[in-house]
Enzyme design. Structure first.
Site, PDB file in Angstrom:
ATOM      1  N   SER A 429      69.680  54.693  70.058  1.00 51.91           N
ATOM      2  CA  SER A 429      68.519  54.888  69.199  1.00 51.91           C
ATOM      3  C   SER A 429      68.914  55.038  67.736  1.00 51.91           C
ATOM      4  O   SER A 429      68.047  54.984  66.875  1.00 51.91           O
ATOM      5  CB  SER A 429      67.682  56.085  69.661  1.00 51.91           C
ATOM      6  OG  SER A 429      68.480  57.123  70.099  1.00 51.91           O
ATOM      7  N   HIS A 450      65.720  48.934  73.145  1.00 52.62           N
ATOM      8  CA  HIS A 450      65.384  50.332  72.895  1.00 52.62           C
ATOM      9  C   HIS A 450      64.141  50.712  73.679  1.00 52.62           C
ATOM     10  O   HIS A 450      63.014  50.384  73.293  1.00 52.62           O
ATOM     11  CB  HIS A 450      65.187  50.569  71.395  1.00 52.62           C
ATOM     12  CG  HIS A 450      65.024  52.005  71.043  1.00 52.62           C
ATOM     13  ND1 HIS A 450      63.940  52.483  70.352  1.00 52.62           N
ATOM     14  CD2 HIS A 450      65.796  53.079  71.312  1.00 52.62           C
ATOM     15  CE1 HIS A 450      64.063  53.800  70.204  1.00 52.62           C
ATOM     16  NE2 HIS A 450      65.174  54.171  70.776  1.00 52.62           N
ATOM     17  N   GLU A 462      61.688  47.960  72.143  1.00 55.60           N
ATOM     18  CA  GLU A 462      62.099  47.259  70.927  1.00 55.60           C
ATOM     19  C   GLU A 462      63.331  46.417  71.257  1.00 55.60           C
ATOM     20  O   GLU A 462      64.311  46.917  71.809  1.00 55.60           O
ATOM     21  CB  GLU A 462      62.418  48.276  69.825  1.00 55.60           C
ATOM     22  CG  GLU A 462      61.145  48.918  69.269  1.00 55.60           C
ATOM     23  CD  GLU A 462      61.398  50.071  68.312  1.00 55.60           C
ATOM     24  OE1 GLU A 462      60.696  50.172  67.300  1.00 55.60           O
ATOM     25  OE2 GLU A 462      62.305  50.885  68.578  1.00 55.60           O
ATOM     26  N   ASN A 500      60.500  54.851  65.679  1.00 58.24           N
ATOM     27  CA  ASN A 500      60.981  56.163  65.242  1.00 58.24           C
ATOM     28  C   ASN A 500      60.966  56.287  63.729  1.00 58.24           C
ATOM     29  O   ASN A 500      60.740  57.357  63.180  1.00 58.24           O
ATOM     30  CB  ASN A 500      62.389  56.417  65.772  1.00 58.24           C
ATOM     31  CG  ASN A 500      62.351  56.717  67.259  1.00 58.24           C
ATOM     32  OD1 ASN A 500      61.296  57.032  67.800  1.00 58.24           O
ATOM     33  ND2 ASN A 500      63.485  56.596  67.915  1.00 58.24           N
TER      34      ASN A 500
HETATM   35  P1  NAI Z   1      71.699  61.600  78.782  1.00 58.35           P
HETATM   36  O1  NAI Z   1      72.651  62.565  78.212  1.00 58.35           O
HETATM   37  O2  NAI Z   1      70.533  62.085  79.536  1.00 58.35           O
HETATM   38  O3  NAI Z   1      72.494  60.596  79.742  1.00 58.35           O
HETATM   39  C1  NAI Z   1      73.682  59.964  79.417  1.00 58.35           C
HETATM   40  C2  NAI Z   1      74.445  59.678  80.700  1.00 58.35           C
HETATM   41  O4  NAI Z   1      75.541  58.822  80.415  1.00 58.35           O
HETATM   42  C3  NAI Z   1      75.015  60.930  81.365  1.00 58.35           C
HETATM   43  O5  NAI Z   1      74.606  60.969  82.718  1.00 58.35           O
HETATM   44  C4  NAI Z   1      76.518  60.728  81.256  1.00 58.35           C
HETATM   45  O6  NAI Z   1      77.241  61.259  82.353  1.00 58.35           O
HETATM   46  C5  NAI Z   1      76.635  59.228  81.208  1.00 58.35           C
HETATM   47  N1  NAI Z   1      77.878  58.744  80.593  1.00 58.35           N
HETATM   48  C6  NAI Z   1      78.501  59.184  79.493  1.00 58.35           C
HETATM   49  N2  NAI Z   1      79.591  58.428  79.258  1.00 58.35           N
HETATM   50  C7  NAI Z   1      79.660  57.494  80.225  1.00 58.35           C
HETATM   51  C8  NAI Z   1      80.542  56.428  80.542  1.00 58.35           C
HETATM   52  N3  NAI Z   1      81.596  56.179  79.777  1.00 58.35           N
HETATM   53  N4  NAI Z   1      80.293  55.670  81.615  1.00 58.35           N
HETATM   54  C9  NAI Z   1      79.225  55.921  82.395  1.00 58.35           C
HETATM   55  N5  NAI Z   1      78.346  56.906  82.151  1.00 58.35           N
HETATM   56  C10 NAI Z   1      78.562  57.687  81.084  1.00 58.35           C
HETATM   57  O7  NAI Z   1      71.267  60.665  77.573  1.00 58.35           O
HETATM   58  P2  NAI Z   1      69.901  59.857  77.351  1.00 58.35           P
HETATM   59  O8  NAI Z   1      68.914  60.725  76.718  1.00 58.35           O
HETATM   60  O9  NAI Z   1      69.572  59.148  78.589  1.00 58.35           O
HETATM   61  O10 NAI Z   1      70.355  58.805  76.260  1.00 58.35           O
HETATM   62  C11 NAI Z   1      71.138  57.693  76.553  1.00 58.35           C
HETATM   63  C12 NAI Z   1      71.083  56.704  75.410  1.00 58.35           C
HETATM   64  O11 NAI Z   1      69.723  56.323  75.218  1.00 58.35           O
HETATM   65  C13 NAI Z   1      71.544  57.240  74.080  1.00 58.35           C
HETATM   66  O12 NAI Z   1      72.180  56.201  73.388  1.00 58.35           O
HETATM   67  C14 NAI Z   1      70.268  57.641  73.376  1.00 58.35           C
HETATM   68  O13 NAI Z   1      70.383  57.587  71.986  1.00 58.35           O
HETATM   69  C15 NAI Z   1      69.326  56.560  73.872  1.00 58.35           C
HETATM   70  N6  NAI Z   1      67.905  56.896  73.862  1.00 58.35           N
HETATM   71  C16 NAI Z   1      67.463  58.128  74.269  1.00 58.35           C
HETATM   72  C17 NAI Z   1      66.109  58.410  74.277  1.00 58.35           C
HETATM   73  C18 NAI Z   1      65.604  59.730  74.769  1.00 58.35           C
HETATM   74  O14 NAI Z   1      64.430  60.046  74.545  1.00 58.35           O
HETATM   75  N7  NAI Z   1      66.392  60.521  75.444  1.00 58.35           N
HETATM   76  C19 NAI Z   1      65.107  57.407  73.827  1.00 58.35           C
HETATM   77  C20 NAI Z   1      65.681  56.139  73.486  1.00 58.35           C
HETATM   78  C21 NAI Z   1      67.027  55.917  73.481  1.00 58.35           C
END
Ligand code: NAI
Length: 658
Positions: A429, A450, A462, A500
């Site tokens: 994001s 996105h 997006e 955003n």
């Molecule tokens: P989260 O922290 O809930 O989940 C991330 C997951 O990735 C965790 O389960 C972690 O164990 C796993 N992980 C970390 N490194 C890894 C690797 N090398 N290989 C495999 N798995 C790995 O994070 P979330 O909120 O789901 O965000 C994920 C991405 O999405 C980020 O880039 C964030 O900026 C983006 N995003 C988040 C939004 C939100 O509202 N939470 C909205 C839009 C985009």
């Protein structure tokens, strides 16, 4: 079609030839009338289609066949409804009334024929399509995941004027009927059978036989159960009052007049759309002149435009690999499996995958009523700790933690393993695609997809192109987004993309208004009064105040952090997830005190940064034009749809001032 059902073509010269309809008579003397609209993949009831139908029907009335079965010749779908492309002048009352008269008279004629009629419905059966089916004596639904019945007119700000208001409540009773008409919600084949909308729900292989048997047997149509009969008859006012109470909780009359019109039309005029005088809010003349209707039709076209961006590209994924099973990745994987794709889901440890699989199972249970089909969806979602799926996937989506180094290393590895034709996408994001792809051999392959949180509910995705992204990959990504039934919006890779970026200054402004002494309740009320689905303070509490503080700093670095927001974050009061933020949260709901007075000036003050930022985003070419910005902000932030979008709204304000 099996042998038993061999059709005898009509004797030469006995039928005129029609462009959109085909008819055959079988050896039982039943006529099979097939709508196969020329030059279109979807059946809609254009003027020409209706004219032909009338002439065919007149012929049948003269000939009095043993029975008539109406069905669709399209691969997908029965009838999608009226042809909205013919709605251009619908804001002129005389045009709207004439259009309504066309279908109303015709379907009344169909309902009055002496021979038995049956609609054999496979796939979507919407609006005028359902009104046609309701005018038949019998209805059979083919139990197929694509079969859905709805009267969605309310979503366009109009009412089902071809007999729907009158007939639907008569067939299924007021409880289910009003619910369908006031929300526009669709029901599937099984639900349609449960509520009595169809006489039978049958598997595809027996659909023709079932139709034939039903017509030949000619049982009397089902009667309404007693309670529904009372609510439809002597207790109509009670049913209407109850529905009104529910409606008032969901939509304001001044914003959304159509559901109120539908309810009144049913209650006071027994569903006859020609009964209310033109100035009556229950009349079509009143509705089509209301600005909401024009704006909702505009939103419909905007949605069609987003859909069209993903059409005809020739990319179709079978297998998706998602890396990161957190909030976003887990739900992205579940949505892809829901849409029929095989999905492998990767994370660093089994305990990370568990919660995502559990959430997916819940989603499938909710969205797919059929247990076997829900289990199939679950079977399509495969936990994949080792990441073996990367090699087989047509789309790889990265949704790991927002950390540049982690993402860079990951994409270097993904690129080495993935198929040459696979889309490589990040859900970042805030990081730049050019930076994430820095260690890739061919960074032109990297696109942004996105998604928004919560993924199953949010329609928009997006599709982000970085400076180095090859447009061909971005195009394929658009097609993929459509494949999973989301709306793709092409955007440039700048901080916050479109949604955003526009949302943040608005949220910061709301926090500042609280710092200046307004109650959070008052700020939220201003937004709701304008028509936002949720006030900005409640939204912030829902998203998490820590996230708001970080994103705010990222996107608007020059602004001083809002005082109250910083205090709350420091105190660990992060909103809904910690039980308290701007509001205290109880059982998933904010506990709110009384709101202060809200006037136009306050609303304008709250919204100005939103409108300004949307304008700037278009000027800077983040999206191609103002309409796409409006579409993105309606489907990505829930900007009041009846206002037609922020830029459209800003333009109408300017026009008012001149
Ligand atoms: P989260 O922290 O809930 O989940 C991330 C997951 O990735 C965790 O389960 C972690 O164990 C796993 N992980 C970390 N490194 C890894 C690797 N090398 N290989 C495999 N798995 C790995 O994070 P979330 O909120 O789901 O965000 C994920 C991405 O999405 C980020 O880039 C964030 O900026 C983006 N995003 C988040 C939004 C939100 O509202 N939470 C909205 C839009 C985009």
């Amino acid at each position: 079609m099996n042998e038993e059902n061999t059709l005898i073509p009509p004797a030469a010269g006995s039928e005129a030839s029609y462009r959109h309809w085909r008819m055959e008579t079988d050896r039982d003397g039943l006529v099979w009338l097939t709508l196969d609209k020329a030059g279109s993949s979807t059946n809609t009831l254009s003027r020409e289609v209706l004219d032909e139908f009338e002439s065919i029907l007149d012929g049948f009335i003269a000939r009095n066949p043993r029975g008539l079965i109406i069905r669709s010749g399209k691969e997908k779908g029965f009838i999608a409804g009226a042809d909205i492309n013919e709605f251009d002048d619908i804001d002129k009352p005389e045009v709207a009334v004439a259009l309504m008269r066309r279908g109303w008279d015709l379907f009344n004629k169909l309902a009055a024929v002496r021979f038995p009629t049956l609609a054999l419905v496979r796939g979507f059966c919407m609006g005028g399509g359902l009104e046609l089916a309701l005018a038949c004596r019998y209805r059979i639904a083919v139990d197929d995941p694509s079969t859905r019945f709805a009267l969605p007119e309310v979503m366009l700000g109009i009412l089902p004027g071809w007999g729907g208001v009158k007939r639907l409540t008569g067939v299924v009773g007021p409880t289910a009927g009003l619910d369908m008409m006031l929300t526009g919600r669709a029901v599937d084949a099984r639900r349609a059978k449960q509520i009595g909308l169809v006489d039978a729900s049958v598997p595809p292989r027996v659909m023709e036989n079932s139709a034939r048997v039903m017509l030949v047997r000619g049982n009397p149509p089902r009667e309404l159960p007693l309670v529904q009969r009372l609510l439809h008859g002597p207790l109509r006012n009670v049913a209407a009052r109850f529905a009104l109470k529910q409606l008032e909780r969901k939509a304001r009359r001044e914003h959304y007049p159509a559901p109120y019109a539908i309810l009144e039309l049913w209650q006071k005029y027994d569903g006859d759309p020609f009964a209310p005088p033109p100035h009556d809010p229950a009349s079509i003349a009143y509705l089509v002149q209301h600005p909401t209707t024009k704006n909702l039709i505009r939103v419909f076209h905007l949605q069609e435009r987003l859909k069209s961006l993903g059409k005809g590209i020739g990319f179709e994924a079978k297998h998706v690999h998602v890396i990161g099973a957190g909030t976003m990745g887990g739900d992205i994987a579940a949505v892809c499996a829901l849409r029929g794709l095989t999905v492998t889901l990767q994370d660093t440890a089994p305990e990370r995958l568990g919660p995502a699989m559990k959430r997916a199972a819940e989603l499938f249970r909710k969205r797919i009523r059929d247990r076997l089909r829900a289990r199939d969806a679950m079977d399509r979602l495969i936990p994949d700790l080792a990441g073996d799926g990367i090699r087989r996937a047509d789309v790889v989506i990265e949704a790991v933690v927002e950390n540049l180094q982690v993402k860079q290393e990951l994409f270097a590895r993904i690129e080495a393993q993935a198929k040459p034709g696979a889309i490589l996408a990040t859900n970042t994001s805030s990081l730049k695609l050019a930076d994430i792809g820095a260690q890739m051999r061919d960074p032109s392959r990297l696109v942004g997809l996105h998604f928004f949180n919560p993924v199953p509910q949010m329609m928009l995705v997006e599709v982000v192109s970085g400076t180095g992204t090859d447009p061909e990959w971005a195009r394929r990504a658009l097609a993929f987004v459509r494949q999973i039934d989301k709306l793709p919006l092409p955007t440039k890779d700048t901080a916050g993309f479109l949604v955003n970026r526009v949302l943040m200054p608005y949220m910061l402004n709301a926090f500042r208004m609280v710092d200046e002494g307004l109650a959070p309740e008052t700020v939220d009320k201003a937004a709701e009064q304008f028509g936002m689905p949720m006030g900005p303070i409640t939204l912030a509490d829902t998203v998490g105040l820590d996230i708001c503080a970080v994103v705010g700093k990222q996107l608007v670095p020059e602004a001083a952090p809002p005082r109250k927001l910083s205090q709350l974050v420091e105190a660990g009061k992060l909103g809904k997830k910690s039980g308290e933020g701007f509001y205290r949260w109880h059982e998933g709901k904010p506990v709110k005190g009384p709101a202060g007075h809200v006037d136009e000036t306050l609303i304008r003050r709250l919204l100005t940064p939103y409108l300004d930022e949307a304008r700037r985003a278009v000027e800077e070419g983040i999206v191609a034009d103002a309409d796409l910005a409006d579409a993105g902000l309606i489907f990505g932030t829930g900007f009041a749809p009846f206002r037609g979008g922020p830029l459209h709204y800003a333009r109408s304000l300017e026009q008012e001032q001149h």
